[in-house]
Design an enzyme around this catalytic site. Structure first.
Site, PDB file in Angstrom:
ATOM      1  N   HIS A 167      -7.716  -5.579  -0.505  1.00  0.00           N
ATOM      2  CA  HIS A 167      -6.439  -5.016  -0.045  1.00  0.00           C
ATOM      3  C   HIS A 167      -5.828  -5.507   0.787  1.00  0.00           C
ATOM      4  CE1 HIS A 167      -3.946  -1.686  -0.740  1.00  0.00           C
ATOM      5  NE2 HIS A 167      -3.996  -0.961   0.832  1.00  0.00           N
ATOM      6  N   GLU A 177      -9.340  -5.448  -4.645  1.00  0.00           N
ATOM      7  CA  GLU A 177      -8.625  -4.260  -3.935  1.00  0.00           C
ATOM      8  C   GLU A 177      -9.718  -3.388  -3.211  1.00  0.00           C
ATOM      9  OE1 GLU A 177      -5.647  -3.752  -2.924  1.00  0.00           O
ATOM     10  OE2 GLU A 177      -4.291  -4.571  -4.617  1.00  0.00           O
ATOM     11  N   SER A 235       0.867  -1.172   0.033  1.00  0.00           N
ATOM     12  CA  SER A 235       0.169   0.007  -0.069  1.00  0.00           C
ATOM     13  C   SER A 235       0.937   1.292  -0.006  1.00  0.00           C
ATOM     14  CB  SER A 235      -0.933  -0.222   1.065  1.00  0.00           C
ATOM     15  OG  SER A 235      -1.988   0.890   0.961  1.00  0.00           O
TER      16      SER A 235
END
Length: 501
Positions: free
Chosen positions: A411, A318, A194
């Site tokens: 994610h 995601e 990330s």
């Protein structure tokens, strides 16, 4: 549980850690001087030597952030402290004859939260497979990732991209000291997830980081987070407004207010920005200074980025995480229409047409995830692959519990495989008996490839390097496979898209 102490000699003093579960651990070794007082908002300085033995058995403070993000366990929070520039080292208990590859992990958290002490990032499983694992803290939010340099005055200097400067200093510490822990300073892989993946990508374009790492892994980097000096100056002025001071007097106030006040002001600035976008999230890299002269993707495209082997990839779903938590992604129709409001009609048409069921809920979530993450991975792979070996992946695996909960392969779920969580008690809960074998198989795949890459720069013979003529993507799932340019419409829809004004 048998535990014993272990010592290592660094260039600035002796550190004592402990041995448990087949690994040696040292926690919170300082790599920089405490950025306090006049050093707040300044480039970091190397840590000062100490005499005697420094006890590195427990974690010290993490970077100031909202307290809810510092949870370490049930009812346990990590203390916060501006004196947070530390790193942790984990090595196999039995020393290796040959120097081991080094893996340096940069945590994510949108540049505003996170800590290397988070139990998920422990790294013991990676160390047991044969590496020296290092995890790093860096300054977050207003204290490290918000460019306030335009508020400098004749007698108060504020430096830009502080967090990148922190990480360059941490990597210099690794170069100078990791051999004492059994690591090979010439074989360092940086990897992050990330915001940590964005930082990893940015470090490829940081001239001062040249030679400090040999390869890089970017797990779910986000798109469009870099901003120009002009936009940064506008955000800095707004930040001064939030603090209630005129921009010309802000520097002195910035040195005097508490860290908690700065964190509060930064969240107010983010909320403002969500309502009235300036073409970018206010916090993160700024382009055009000595540390980051050029946008990282531009640097890759033009060949000025460090030409090291790179793995980059995203997760299949995601966007789903952001429908529940941190609701900052456009994952529903009204947010998407707002996102595309200023886009040329043909570009808007091209983007929505790439998601045939739009505006169904699942198409919106897919579009939001591609806008934020997949488009960044595609751009990075296209740009970097012309100058250095690049490997693109998509992580599709989700045990039934994650699918039933509606999160799927969202994610950050690849971190469960990277850090071998499925072998822990928590992992067993996630997989329920039916999925255990598949989860362990996927974990072994990911770890084996990350390890092979950290040793040789190649993540396995059966994972072809990305090239613009066939665009190979390794898909991690119950059965791993290679696909070629799996979503050309979605990939091309975002080509050249930018929120920048």
């Amino acid at each position: 549980m048998h535990e014993r102490t272990i010592r290592a000699q660094t260039s600035i003093g002796t550190v004592e850690g402990f041995t448990r579960d087949g690994v040696n651990r040292w926690r919170s070794i300082p790599y920089a001087r405490a950025p306090l007082g006049r050093l707040r908002f300044r480039a970091p300085l190397p840590a000062q030597p100490w005499s005697g033995v420094r006890h590195c058995h427990g974690f010290t403070g993490c970077a100031p952030q909202q307290r809810r993000y510092t949870l370490l366990g049930v009812g346990r929070y990590q203390p916060m402290d501006e004196d947070c520039l530390t790193l942790n080292v984990v090595t196999p208990e039995i020393p290796s004859v040959e120097p081991l590859p080094v893996m340096v992990f940069i945590h994510g958290g949108g540049y505003i939260l996170g800590s290397s002490a988070t139990p998920l990032y422990d790294g013991a499983a990676l160390a047991r497979r044969g590496c020296v694992y290092v995890s790093v803290n860096y300054r977050l939010g207003a204290l490290g990732c918000l460019d306030l340099s335009s508020l400098s005055t004749a007698d108060i200097t504020i430096d830009s991209n502080l967090y990148l400067r922190d990480l360059v200093l941490a990597l210099q510490w690794v170069r100078d000291n990791v051999a004492q822990f059994g690591g090979d300073p010439d074989n360092v892989t940086i990897f992050g997830e990330s915001a940590g993946a964005c930082i990893t990508s940015a470090l490829l374009a940081v001239p001062a980081a040249k030679g400090l790492f040999a390869r890089a892994i970017a797990e779910s980097p986000a798109a469009g987070l870099a901003r120009s000096k002009e936009i940064s100056a506008e955000f800095a002025k707004r930040f001064a407004d939030v603090l209630g001071v005129p921009a010309q007097d802000a520097a002195r106030t910035l040195l005097q207010v508490s860290a908690a006040q700065l964190v509060e002001a930064q969240h107010a600035l983010i909320d403002q920005g969500m309502e009235n976008r300036l073409g970018a999230f206010p916090i993160g890299p700024v382009i055009g200074d000595d540390i980051l002269p050029v946008d990282p993707v531009e640097a890759m495209r033009g060949g000025s980025a460090h030409r090291v082997p790179l793995i980059v990839g995203t997760n299949a779903e995601e966007g789903r995480l952001f429908t529940r938590f941190l609701k900052m992604l456009p994952t529903n129709q009204s947010m998407i229409e707002e996102l595309l409001a200023d886009t040329e009609p043909d570009a808007r048409e091209r983007i929505t047409a790439a998601y045939p069921d739009y505006p169904s809920a699942s198409a919106c979530i897919q579009l939001g995830g591609d806008f934020a993450f997949s488009s960044a991975a595609w751009q990075i792979a296209e740009a970097h692959s012309t100058h250095a070996p690049t490997y693109l992946y998509r992580y599709d695996y989700a045990p039934r519990t994650l699918r039933w909960s509606g999160l799927g392969a969202t994610h950050a779920t690849e971190l469960l495989a990277v850090f071998d969580v499925y072998r822990t008690r928590f992992g067993a809960l996630l997989t329920a008996a039916a999925d255990q074998r598949a989860a362990l198989r996927v974990s072994d795949q990911v770890q084996r490839r990350w390890r092979s890459f950290s040793q040789t720069g190649v993540p396995g013979d059966d994972w072809p390097a990305y090239a613009p003529d066939d665009r190979a993507v390794l898909v991690f799932d119950r059965k791993c496979r290679v696909e070629f340019d799996p979503h050309p419409d979605r990939r091309m829809a975002w080509d050249g898209f930018s929120l920048a004004p």
